[in-house]
Design a protein around this motif. Structure first.
Motif, PDB file in Angstrom:
ATOM      1  N   LEU A  64      46.668  71.248 103.237  1.00 35.73           N
ATOM      2  CA  LEU A  64      47.258  71.947 102.404  1.00 35.73           C
ATOM      3  C   LEU A  64      46.140  72.708 101.505  1.00 35.73           C
ATOM      4  O   LEU A  64      44.844  72.684 101.905  1.00 35.73           O
ATOM      5  CB  LEU A  64      47.936  71.014 101.295  1.00 35.73           C
ATOM      6  CG  LEU A  64      48.914  70.192 101.948  1.00 35.73           C
ATOM      7  CD1 LEU A  64      49.187  68.915 101.248  1.00 35.73           C
ATOM      8  CD2 LEU A  64      50.168  71.146 101.880  1.00 35.73           C
ATOM      9  N   PRO A  65      46.241  73.617 100.409  1.00 36.25           N
ATOM     10  CA  PRO A  65      45.267  74.303 100.092  1.00 36.25           C
ATOM     11  C   PRO A  65      44.026  73.108  99.451  1.00 36.25           C
ATOM     12  O   PRO A  65      44.214  72.497  99.140  1.00 36.25           O
ATOM     13  CB  PRO A  65      45.873  74.698  98.887  1.00 36.25           C
ATOM     14  CG  PRO A  65      47.434  74.730  99.078  1.00 36.25           C
ATOM     15  CD  PRO A  65      47.582  73.845  99.895  1.00 36.25           C
ATOM     16  N   ALA A  66      42.875  73.872  99.780  1.00 37.31           N
ATOM     17  CA  ALA A  66      41.564  73.308  99.373  1.00 37.31           C
ATOM     18  C   ALA A  66      41.243  73.571  98.113  1.00 37.31           C
ATOM     19  O   ALA A  66      41.603  74.524  97.361  1.00 37.31           O
ATOM     20  CB  ALA A  66      40.411  73.638 100.440  1.00 37.31           C
ATOM     21  N   TYR A  67      40.393  72.599  97.489  1.00 36.80           N
ATOM     22  CA  TYR A  67      39.676  73.043  96.207  1.00 36.80           C
ATOM     23  C   TYR A  67      38.109  72.462  95.866  1.00 36.80           C
ATOM     24  O   TYR A  67      37.869  71.980  97.031  1.00 36.80           O
ATOM     25  CB  TYR A  67      40.490  72.629  95.100  1.00 36.80           C
ATOM     26  CG  TYR A  67      40.493  71.108  95.013  1.00 36.80           C
ATOM     27  CD1 TYR A  67      41.136  70.097  95.906  1.00 36.80           C
ATOM     28  CD2 TYR A  67      39.778  70.522  94.086  1.00 36.80           C
ATOM     29  CE1 TYR A  67      41.233  68.796  95.606  1.00 36.80           C
ATOM     30  CE2 TYR A  67      39.230  69.130  94.063  1.00 36.80           C
ATOM     31  CZ  TYR A  67      40.342  68.304  94.598  1.00 36.80           C
ATOM     32  OH  TYR A  67      40.065  67.035  94.663  1.00 36.80           O
ATOM     33  N   THR A  95      45.378  67.516  96.460  1.00 35.18           N
ATOM     34  CA  THR A  95      45.161  67.611  97.775  1.00 35.18           C
ATOM     35  C   THR A  95      44.047  66.999  98.472  1.00 35.18           C
ATOM     36  O   THR A  95      43.376  66.730  97.587  1.00 35.18           O
ATOM     37  CB  THR A  95      45.124  69.321  98.504  1.00 35.18           C
ATOM     38  OG1 THR A  95      44.052  69.690  97.883  1.00 35.18           O
ATOM     39  CG2 THR A  95      46.632  69.919  97.903  1.00 35.18           C
ATOM     40  N   VAL A  96      44.014  66.887  99.740  1.00 33.15           N
ATOM     41  CA  VAL A  96      42.888  66.072 100.184  1.00 33.15           C
ATOM     42  C   VAL A  96      42.085  66.649 101.606  1.00 33.15           C
ATOM     43  O   VAL A  96      43.230  67.367 102.281  1.00 33.15           O
ATOM     44  CB  VAL A  96      43.053  64.466 100.542  1.00 33.15           C
ATOM     45  CG1 VAL A  96      43.557  63.675  99.158  1.00 33.15           C
ATOM     46  CG2 VAL A  96      44.010  64.264 101.628  1.00 33.15           C
ATOM     47  N   PRO A  97      41.105  66.612 101.926  1.00 38.94           N
ATOM     48  CA  PRO A  97      40.479  67.166 103.188  1.00 38.94           C
ATOM     49  C   PRO A  97      41.318  66.733 104.339  1.00 38.94           C
ATOM     50  O   PRO A  97      41.833  65.481 104.408  1.00 38.94           O
ATOM     51  CB  PRO A  97      38.982  66.659 103.152  1.00 38.94           C
ATOM     52  CG  PRO A  97      38.608  66.452 101.685  1.00 38.94           C
ATOM     53  CD  PRO A  97      40.040  66.071 100.937  1.00 38.94           C
ATOM     54  N   GLY A  98      41.649  67.701 105.034  1.00 37.70           N
ATOM     55  CA  GLY A  98      42.431  67.273 106.359  1.00 37.70           C
ATOM     56  C   GLY A  98      43.911  67.224 106.263  1.00 37.70           C
ATOM     57  O   GLY A  98      44.586  66.945 107.121  1.00 37.70           O
ATOM     58  N   ASP A  99      44.617  67.438 105.266  1.00 36.75           N
ATOM     59  CA  ASP A  99      45.926  67.437 105.093  1.00 36.75           C
ATOM     60  C   ASP A  99      46.516  68.764 105.190  1.00 36.75           C
ATOM     61  O   ASP A  99      47.675  68.957 105.191  1.00 36.75           O
ATOM     62  CB  ASP A  99      46.534  66.757 103.622  1.00 36.75           C
ATOM     63  CG  ASP A  99      46.047  67.722 102.265  1.00 36.75           C
ATOM     64  OD1 ASP A  99      45.502  68.762 102.574  1.00 36.75           O
ATOM     65  OD2 ASP A  99      46.448  67.248 101.268  1.00 36.75           O
ATOM     66  N   TRP A 147      38.064  60.528  97.274  1.00 34.72           N
ATOM     67  CA  TRP A 147      38.285  61.916  97.130  1.00 34.72           C
ATOM     68  C   TRP A 147      39.121  62.536  98.476  1.00 34.72           C
ATOM     69  O   TRP A 147      39.902  63.353  98.359  1.00 34.72           O
ATOM     70  CB  TRP A 147      36.892  62.906  96.864  1.00 34.72           C
ATOM     71  CG  TRP A 147      36.898  64.347  97.075  1.00 34.72           C
ATOM     72  CD1 TRP A 147      37.540  65.214  96.388  1.00 34.72           C
ATOM     73  CD2 TRP A 147      36.311  64.976  98.287  1.00 34.72           C
ATOM     74  NE1 TRP A 147      37.411  66.561  96.946  1.00 34.72           N
ATOM     75  CE2 TRP A 147      36.623  66.204  98.076  1.00 34.72           C
ATOM     76  CE3 TRP A 147      35.612  64.524  99.388  1.00 34.72           C
ATOM     77  CZ2 TRP A 147      36.047  67.227  98.998  1.00 34.72           C
ATOM     78  CZ3 TRP A 147      35.097  65.251 100.103  1.00 34.72           C
ATOM     79  CH2 TRP A 147      35.298  66.745 100.038  1.00 34.72           C
ATOM     80  N   ALA A 148      38.579  62.047  99.539  1.00 39.82           N
ATOM     81  CA  ALA A 148      38.927  62.361 100.902  1.00 39.82           C
ATOM     82  C   ALA A 148      40.399  61.673 101.334  1.00 39.82           C
ATOM     83  O   ALA A 148      41.016  61.971 102.345  1.00 39.82           O
ATOM     84  CB  ALA A 148      38.073  61.964 101.858  1.00 39.82           C
ATOM     85  N   GLY A 149      41.041  61.054 100.275  1.00 39.36           N
ATOM     86  CA  GLY A 149      42.266  60.470 100.188  1.00 39.36           C
ATOM     87  C   GLY A 149      42.375  58.978 100.695  1.00 39.36           C
ATOM     88  O   GLY A 149      43.542  58.299 100.884  1.00 39.36           O
ATOM     89  N   ALA A 150      41.418  58.279 100.870  1.00 35.20           N
ATOM     90  CA  ALA A 150      41.307  56.708 101.395  1.00 35.20           C
ATOM     91  C   ALA A 150      41.612  56.087 100.209  1.00 35.20           C
ATOM     92  O   ALA A 150      41.149  56.293  98.985  1.00 35.20           O
ATOM     93  CB  ALA A 150      40.067  56.529 101.995  1.00 35.20           C
ATOM     94  N   SER A 190      42.281  57.810 105.917  1.00 33.72           N
ATOM     95  CA  SER A 190      42.969  58.382 104.493  1.00 33.72           C
ATOM     96  C   SER A 190      44.184  58.778 105.090  1.00 33.72           C
ATOM     97  O   SER A 190      45.237  58.985 104.142  1.00 33.72           O
ATOM     98  CB  SER A 190      42.203  59.800 104.244  1.00 33.72           C
ATOM     99  OG  SER A 190      42.375  60.784 105.512  1.00 33.72           O
ATOM    100  N   HIS A 220      37.651  72.187 101.735  1.00 26.48           N
ATOM    101  CA  HIS A 220      37.035  71.388 100.542  1.00 26.48           C
ATOM    102  C   HIS A 220      35.747  71.184 100.106  1.00 26.48           C
ATOM    103  O   HIS A 220      34.824  71.115 101.212  1.00 26.48           O
ATOM    104  CB  HIS A 220      38.113  69.903 100.882  1.00 26.48           C
ATOM    105  CG  HIS A 220      39.242  70.022 100.553  1.00 26.48           C
ATOM    106  ND1 HIS A 220      39.858  69.713  99.150  1.00 26.48           N
ATOM    107  CD2 HIS A 220      40.444  70.301 101.359  1.00 26.48           C
ATOM    108  CE1 HIS A 220      41.244  69.749  99.212  1.00 26.48           C
ATOM    109  NE2 HIS A 220      41.625  70.030 100.595  1.00 26.48           N
TER     110      HIS A 220
END
Ligand SMILES: Cc1ncc(C[n+]2csc(CCOP(=O)(O)OP(=O)(O)O)c2C)c(N)n1
Ligand code: SF4
Lengths: 351, 612
Positions: free
Chosen positions: B452-455, B446-450, B293-296, A329, A81
């Motif tokens: 799943l595909p990154a962007y 998607t979020v970093p660390g999950d 962005w990181a999902g928090a 998160s 990412h």
């Protein structure tokens, strides 16, 4: 998600790393920077370093501000990412992401304008906090993306193509970082493959903030006579502190240094950095010595390169905040919404 | 309002008519003189007696030495907005006493420090001189403490004069001072001294009186910044970043206290949150966005100057679709303005904060309950719409004391929005960060660390797959989708609250703290001028369709707000037809004091006369 994902079976005969990934997995999009730009060389070293260290790309996040340098995260680690943010404000974004998920491995790329000018405030506070982050300044002494204006790291008296002379003293980002409390400060040159690779790998093993100031000539606007950040100038004035070798924790130590000629620094994860000294007195864990060295070399018009300062064990900001191990998160509702009795207790106090 | 005929001999009203549970008390002191405890004890004891109250602190931007006024309104009908007239003044500040007394309506009562000789200023008031220094000496031998204890004496005087039960005062005092036994004893003595003095020397000559009621049972007294904090905690916020600024600081300061208490993992003793005091608002918003962005679930709280600094980052978050909750506790600008005064002055600038075409979801609470509920909802909406969501409160709401219903425990689980998971990815087959697969303008993230595909999240032009693009069609497709997403939000934001009155021709539209004065003004208009009005309270931007339908039903619609330029009215215009716009009238108030009912009803009546 902290365990590396097993890689797809590599094509026969291709070299893979310890998590079974090929070098190609660590590449990014095709660069749109000028041919010969120092920044491109740095991206290549980053690709190699993460490959050689066997880091799972999904654990890495890439952050940047704005500038030619800040574009480069698109050109490495395509499977990670990335967040290309606003000019000079990458440190805040990196800090937030690191807080949100402490298991991520953030790498940030910035320029000397992005860091020293518009981003000076955030840079200063990032260095104080010791967030786990590799912060790379791709330092060309000018603003590339806006076509060649002077930056705050331009040397006194250095001249732009159009004849404008810089009459302000430069910022030494390494000296500043050491003074502010960064726990890993190094300087290198985009053209020095060996040194830059060793430093990047050591940076990956470090758990706090790494400041890596990489002199990276801008071939379009600042690679001419009169620029102290040109290829020619740096080649002539680079004073390496010594040869640096990095041995990751998963490799046997086979380097064999003569006793007394090298310093060994043990990283928190068990990796080791060896510094084969040119100057027998230099100790990278001595703050004062590092600052003195930077002042002396700068006075002679030279760049001290190598590992300038390291403090391998200082707790990171996230440790100090005493945050749970599970990434914030990823916490569930049950873990983050207090029960009805908590709300009732609060209400009762207000009645 | 203020009587200039100082020399004219007017007898104080002889037998004043009784006014029960309907008055405003203003206490004028010096900032930093420790009057806060006395004032809180006063408001609490009224509240404990079941009388609806509100407390407003008018304070200077200064730590100590400048004048400050605390106004307590008790009202049996439950009106808790500011009342324009002061019925009882407690004049403790030599600097302002004269002016404060001159500003009163004839017949008002004044408790004052005897040496100030306010009785010489005018004669049409009811005067109650109290020798505070003489009274405090015997009960407080320590001269250093006298300044603080002195204030408790006026509470004792008021207890006698107004009939506030002493037992309730003592209860409120113990509650306020907690376990500090010495301080409690000292202050109790001051209360008693004030009471005794009034009993012996101050025969009652005004008509104000309190009487026990039952209108506060189960209710709480709270500063709404604390309500925002409780809402954020219950919404599961995990990353909080802030930079101190009045009037928003206490949002995060209160949150820190609550989180330390209720959000520490029992097993490990570790925090399920990170709260960071950043170096400025550029950093606090940047951190909140990095975390979002990181999902928090992330948030920051600030006021006007901070909002201005957050502008660039807010545009980035809008365009790259990063969630975060931003609390804007509005104060009077522009620039430093009057930082300790209230306003609804950031409505327009926040709605479109940043450069380029941007528009943001704003939630606009009116009460402490709503601060709690809408802050919680803000986290759901931020994730649902993957965008910054603003909670728009103001200094009046955030820093003043409000009576509120006890907060209800949330009955809905978190809405984490379209966070991609492996299952969904399989169903979708194809994933691109900005692909509108569901037709509502909202893409899956998607979020970093999950795993799943990154962007690559970038503020520069991008196509539906998040790839760099400078193509005109990619750009327009993307911003059109963002506009569609904003349209979708109309169905998700908290709806307006309407009160349609049969036969009404005229309506009032208000929002936020203006609501309280607007409600009271409607009653004034009806009872004093026979004007029946319908009412709608806005609670969010974008507006729902109900707003247009409401305007269609009336001939004239007064938009009441606390800024100079009729900002909400301007925002409404963007959505309305010329015919609808033609019906809008504006009532604005922007002195920095909370708006009061009389200002609204007077202004509406004046405009009504013109319209006819
Ligand atoms: C707020 C803001 N101001 C100005 C700019 C314009 N700008 C873009 S890149 C840049 C300078 C970049 O220089 P540097 O960080 O040294 O990176 P380089 O391009 O040299 O790698 C500037 C001034 C911007 N993007 N944002
Ligand atoms: S302008 Fe300079 S810094 Fe930018 S890409 Fe070209 S060479 Fe590199």
């Amino acid at each position: 998600m902290t365990t590396p994902t097993p890689a797809a079976a590599p094509a026969a005969g291709k070299k893979v790393n310890r998590i079974n990934l090929e070098l190609a997995t660590y590449r990014g999009g095709k660069t749109t920077l000028c041919a010969g730009c120092g920044h491109n060389a740095i991206s290549e070293r980053i690709v190699e370093a993460y490959f050689e260290m066997g880091v799972a790309p999904e654990r890495v996040i890439k952050l940047s501000g704005i500038g030619c340098s800040s574009k480069s995260p698109a050109y490495f680690l395509g499977g990670s990412h990335g967040f290309n943010s606003v000019h000079g404000r990458m440190p805040a974004v990196a800090t937030g992401a690191a807080l949100a998920n402490r298991h991520l491995m953030p790498i940030g790329v910035s320029g000397d304008g992005d860091t020293g000018a518009i981003g000076a405030g955030q840079f200063v506070h990032l260095m104080r906090r010791n967030i786990p982050l590799i912060y790379i300044v791709e330092n060309n002494g000018c603003y590339g993306l806006t076509k060649g204006q002077l930056s705050p790291t331009a040397d006194l008296g250095s001249k732009l193509k159009n004849g404008v002379v810089n009459d302000l003293p430069p910022m030494d980002l390494c000296a500043l970082a050491i003074q502010l409390g960064a726990t890993f400060v190094a300087r290198s040159f985009s053209g020095d493959k060996k040194q830059l690779s060793a430093l990047l790998k050591a940076a990956i093993a470090h758990k706090g903030t790494v400041l890596l100031d990489v002199i990276s000539p801008c071939v379009t606007f600042n690679d001419h006579e009169g620029s102290t950040k040109s290829y020619a100038y740096v080649k002539d004035h680079d004073e390496a502190l010594g040869e640096i070798t990095f041995v990751p924790f998963f490799e046997d130590i086979s380097v064999d240094y003569e006793e007394g000629s090298s310093t060994e620094v043990k990283m928190h994860d068990g990796s080791r950095v060896f510094l084969k000294k040119l100057d027998a007195k230099y100790n990278p864990q001595d703050k004062l010595a590092a600052i003195t060295l930077l002042h002396e070399t700068a006075a002679r018009g030279e760049f001290a390169t190598g590992l300038l300062y390291i403090e391998p064990d200082r707790p990171s900001f996230i440790d100090l905040l005493n945050v749970v191990d599970t990434p914030l998160s990823m916490l569930s509702e049950a873990q983050t919404r207090p029960g009805p009795e908590a709300l009732e207790e609060i209400m009762e106090r207000l009645r | 309002m203020s009587s200039e005929s100082v020399t004219q001999e007017l007898p104080a009203r002889p037998a004043a008519t009784e006014i029960v549970n309907d008055f405003s008390i203003q206490v004028a002191t010096v900032n930093g003189s420790g009057s806060q405890t006395a004032n809180l004890v006063l408001i609490r004891s009224l509240f404990q007696m079941g009388i609806p109250v509100s407390g407003k602190n008018l304070f200077p931007s200064n730590i100590a030495g400048l004048p400050t006024w605390y106004t307590i309104r008790a009202n049996r009908h439950g009106y808790i907005g500011r009342k324009k007239e002061i019925d009882l003044l407690v004049a403790m500040n030599p600097e302002t006493a004269r002016e404060d007394a001159l500003a009163l309506d004839a017949g008002a009562a004044v408790v004052y420090d005897e040496p100030l000789k306010l009785n010489e200023v005018r004669s049409d008031l009811v005067f109650y001189p109290v020798p505070f220094d003489e009274l405090v000496k015997p009960i407080c031998p320590d001269a250093k403490l006298r300044r603080l204890v002195r204030n408790m004496i006026y509470d004792g005087v008021l207890s006698k004069l107004l009939g506030i039960e002493m037992a309730e005062m003592e209860k409120a005092l113990t509650r306020q001072l907690g376990k500090k036994a010495k301080a409690v004893a000292l202050n109790q003595a001051a209360l008693a001294a004030g009471y005794a003095y009034a009993e012996q020397h101050l025969p009652k000559r005004d008509g104000l009186r309190v009487e026990r009621m039952d209108k506060t049972r189960g209710k709480i007294l709270i500063e709404a910044n604390a309500a925002v904090a409780i809402g954020a905690m219950m919404a599961g916020v995990t990353v909080v970043t802030w930079y101190p600024i009045t009037p928003s600081s206490t949002v995060c300061e209160t949150l820190i206290d609550y989180m330390k208490k209720y959000r520490v993992d029992k097993a490990s003793g570790k925090a399920t949150f990170a709260i960071v005091q950043a170096e400025d608002e550029l950093a606090s918003i940047g951190m909140a966005l990095g975390a979002g962005w990181a999902g928090a679930r992330s948030m920051t709280a600030t006021s006007g100057p901070g909002i201005s600094l957050m502008s660039e980052f807010t545009g980035l978050a809008y365009y790259t679709e990063v969630p975060a909750v931003i609390v804007n506790v509005q104060r009077l600008g522009p620039s430093t303005g009057l930082p300790t005064r209230t306003a609804q002055g950031d409505i327009l600038s926040t709605a479109v904060l940043s450069h380029g075409d941007t528009k943001h979801i704003m939630l606009i609470p009116s009460s402490a309950e709503e601060c709690y509920e809408l802050t919680m909802q803000a986290f759901d909406l931020a994730e649902r719409f993957q965008t910054p969501v603003f909670v728009m409160t103001d200094l009046d709401l955030g820093m003043n004391t409000w009576m509120a219903d006890s907060f209800r425990y949330p009955d809905k689980p978190f809405d984490r929005g379209k966070r991609l998971d492996a299952e969904t990815l399989k169903t979708l087959g194809d994933w691109g960060r900005y692909l509108d697969v569901d037709g509502d303008g909202i893409a899956w993230r998607t979020v970093p660390g999950d795993g799943l595909p990154a962007y690559f999240n970038r503020g520069s032009g991008h196509n539906a797959r998040g790839q760099y693009s400078e193509r005109a069609d990619d750009y327009t497709a993307n911003v059109d989708r963002l506009a569609k997403k904003f349209e979708t939000a109309r169905q998700w934001v908290p709806a307006e609250v309407a009160d349609d009155q049969p036969g009404a021709d005229v309506a009032i539209l208000a929002y936020g703290t203006t609501h309280w004065a607007a409600e009271e003004a409607r009653d004034q208009l009806k009872s004093e001028a026979g004007l029946t009005t319908s009412y709608m309270r806005l609670r969010a931007y974008p507006f729902t369709e109900a707003v247009e339908r409401f305007i269609d039903r009336y001939t004239r619609v007064y938009v009441v707000e606390q800024n100079r330029d009729a900002q909400m009215l301007s925002l409404l215009k963007l959505d309305l037809t010329p015919g609808q716009v033609g019906k809008l009238r504006s009532v604005v108030y922007y002195s920095g004091l909370p708006i009061d009912a009389r200002t609204i009803s007077d202004e509406i009546l004046a405009q009504e006369r013109e319209a006819k």
